[in-house]
Design an enzyme around this catalytic site. Sequence first.
Site, PDB file in Angstrom:
ATOM      1  N   SER A   8       0.870  -1.088  -0.116  1.00 25.88           N
ATOM      2  CA  SER A   8      -0.077  -0.078  -0.032  1.00 25.88           C
ATOM      3  C   SER A   8       0.826   1.339  -0.113  1.00 25.88           C
ATOM      4  CB  SER A   8      -0.765   0.004   1.218  1.00 25.88           C
ATOM      5  OG  SER A   8      -1.408   1.298   1.206  1.00 25.88           O
ATOM      6  N   HIS A  33      -0.908  -1.333  -4.527  1.00 28.34           N
ATOM      7  CA  HIS A  33      -2.310  -0.922  -4.082  1.00 28.34           C
ATOM      8  C   HIS A  33      -2.365   0.481  -3.624  1.00 28.34           C
ATOM      9  CE1 HIS A  33      -5.857  -1.947  -1.636  1.00 28.34           C
ATOM     10  NE2 HIS A  33      -5.545  -0.798  -0.711  1.00 28.34           N
ATOM     11  N   ASP A  35      -4.558   3.845  -2.194  1.00 26.73           N
ATOM     12  CA  ASP A  35      -6.084   3.866  -1.355  1.00 26.73           C
ATOM     13  C   ASP A  35      -6.127   5.383  -1.805  1.00 26.73           C
ATOM     14  OD1 ASP A  35      -5.965   1.792   0.390  1.00 26.73           O
ATOM     15  OD2 ASP A  35      -3.829   2.033   0.731  1.00 26.73           O
ATOM     16  N   MET A  37      -8.915   8.502  -0.724  1.00 28.97           N
ATOM     17  CA  MET A  37      -9.872   8.558   0.476  1.00 28.97           C
ATOM     18  C   MET A  37     -10.269  10.149   0.385  1.00 28.97           C
ATOM     19  SD  MET A  37      -7.477   7.367   3.658  1.00 28.97           S
ATOM     20  CE  MET A  37      -6.748   5.707   3.511  1.00 28.97           C
ATOM     21  N   HIS A  66      -7.981   1.232  -4.644  1.00 30.72           N
ATOM     22  CA  HIS A  66      -9.004   1.068  -3.461  1.00 30.72           C
ATOM     23  C   HIS A  66      -9.798   2.489  -3.267  1.00 30.72           C
ATOM     24  CE1 HIS A  66      -9.668  -0.036   1.154  1.00 30.72           C
ATOM     25  NE2 HIS A  66     -10.834   0.200   0.411  1.00 30.72           N
ATOM     26  N   MET A  68     -12.255   4.841  -1.341  1.00 27.85           N
ATOM     27  CA  MET A  68     -12.813   5.121  -0.155  1.00 27.85           C
ATOM     28  C   MET A  68     -13.613   6.235  -0.367  1.00 27.85           C
ATOM     29  SD  MET A  68     -10.018   3.422   2.195  1.00 27.85           S
ATOM     30  CE  MET A  68      -8.478   3.226   1.148  1.00 27.85           C
ATOM     31  N   MET A 137     -11.617  -5.626   4.464  1.00 24.99           N
ATOM     32  CA  MET A 137     -10.974  -4.651   5.706  1.00 24.99           C
ATOM     33  C   MET A 137     -10.869  -5.430   6.780  1.00 24.99           C
ATOM     34  SD  MET A 137     -10.302  -2.073   3.546  1.00 24.99           S
ATOM     35  CE  MET A 137      -9.231  -1.398   4.839  1.00 24.99           C
ATOM     36  N   ASP A 175      -6.983  -6.478   3.768  1.00 21.53           N
ATOM     37  CA  ASP A 175      -6.177  -4.993   3.799  1.00 21.53           C
ATOM     38  C   ASP A 175      -6.426  -4.256   5.111  1.00 21.53           C
ATOM     39  OD1 ASP A 175      -5.223  -2.338   3.246  1.00 21.53           O
ATOM     40  OD2 ASP A 175      -6.958  -1.924   1.858  1.00 21.53           O
TER      41      ASP A 175
END
Length: 216
Positions: A8, A33, A35, A37, A66, A68, A137, A175
Amino acid sequence: MNHLVAPSMLSADFLNLAKDIEMVNKSEADWFHLDVMDGVFVPNISFGFPIIEKIRKIANKPLDIHLMIVDPDRYLERFIKSGAFLLSVHYEACIHLHRTIHAIHDLGAKAGVVLNPHTSVNLLENIIKDVDLVLIMSVNPGFGGQKFIERTYTKISRLKKLILDNESQAMIEVDGGVDLVNASGLLKSGVDVLVAGNTVFSSPNPSETIRLLKNI
Ligand code: DX5
Ligand code: ZN
């Protein structure tokens, strides 16, 4: 199938991002990976298109993105154009999940669904054959470096059964708080892809830590 490792990049050094990308490029890692957000779906803001597009330019492995964010449908096309090989959306953020998953496929990417720690895998019964991956998660999303939630093992075993019972091809990714101690139990429970942020980037030798995660 041998399991995959996806570092990540949230835990990477953003002042030296190119250096950390090169490290992952040269390592035994399988995917990046990333993320994303939005400060609404989760209580943190990370990065978006400009950073992903830059990462894509030098990354030599697939981008596992990913999301979010609330209302991910608004941005599917841009994330895929930015380089997503796999785009995962949260179950909790999608009112019309079936439509969203098929929209991702129509745009040419693999589609994943993510479950927060409180969300039951049973809710996936009617979508499990449509998704390429389920991301479980094992912390509440929003931050790297959090403590692994032990109940995750049971959840993964149940998800594995659901996948087999429905003859789905979905992979299982985990994750949050993944480390060199819990990784073997996670793999035994049925995990195909290990995401690791803090474990990799806070270790003295990140590339060696990736190798250890890959060779469990
Ligand atoms: C958390 C993110 C994770 C996070 C994992 O919201 O989805 O990908 O970066 O970091 P670690 O491995 O440090 O828990
Ligand atoms: Zn993540």
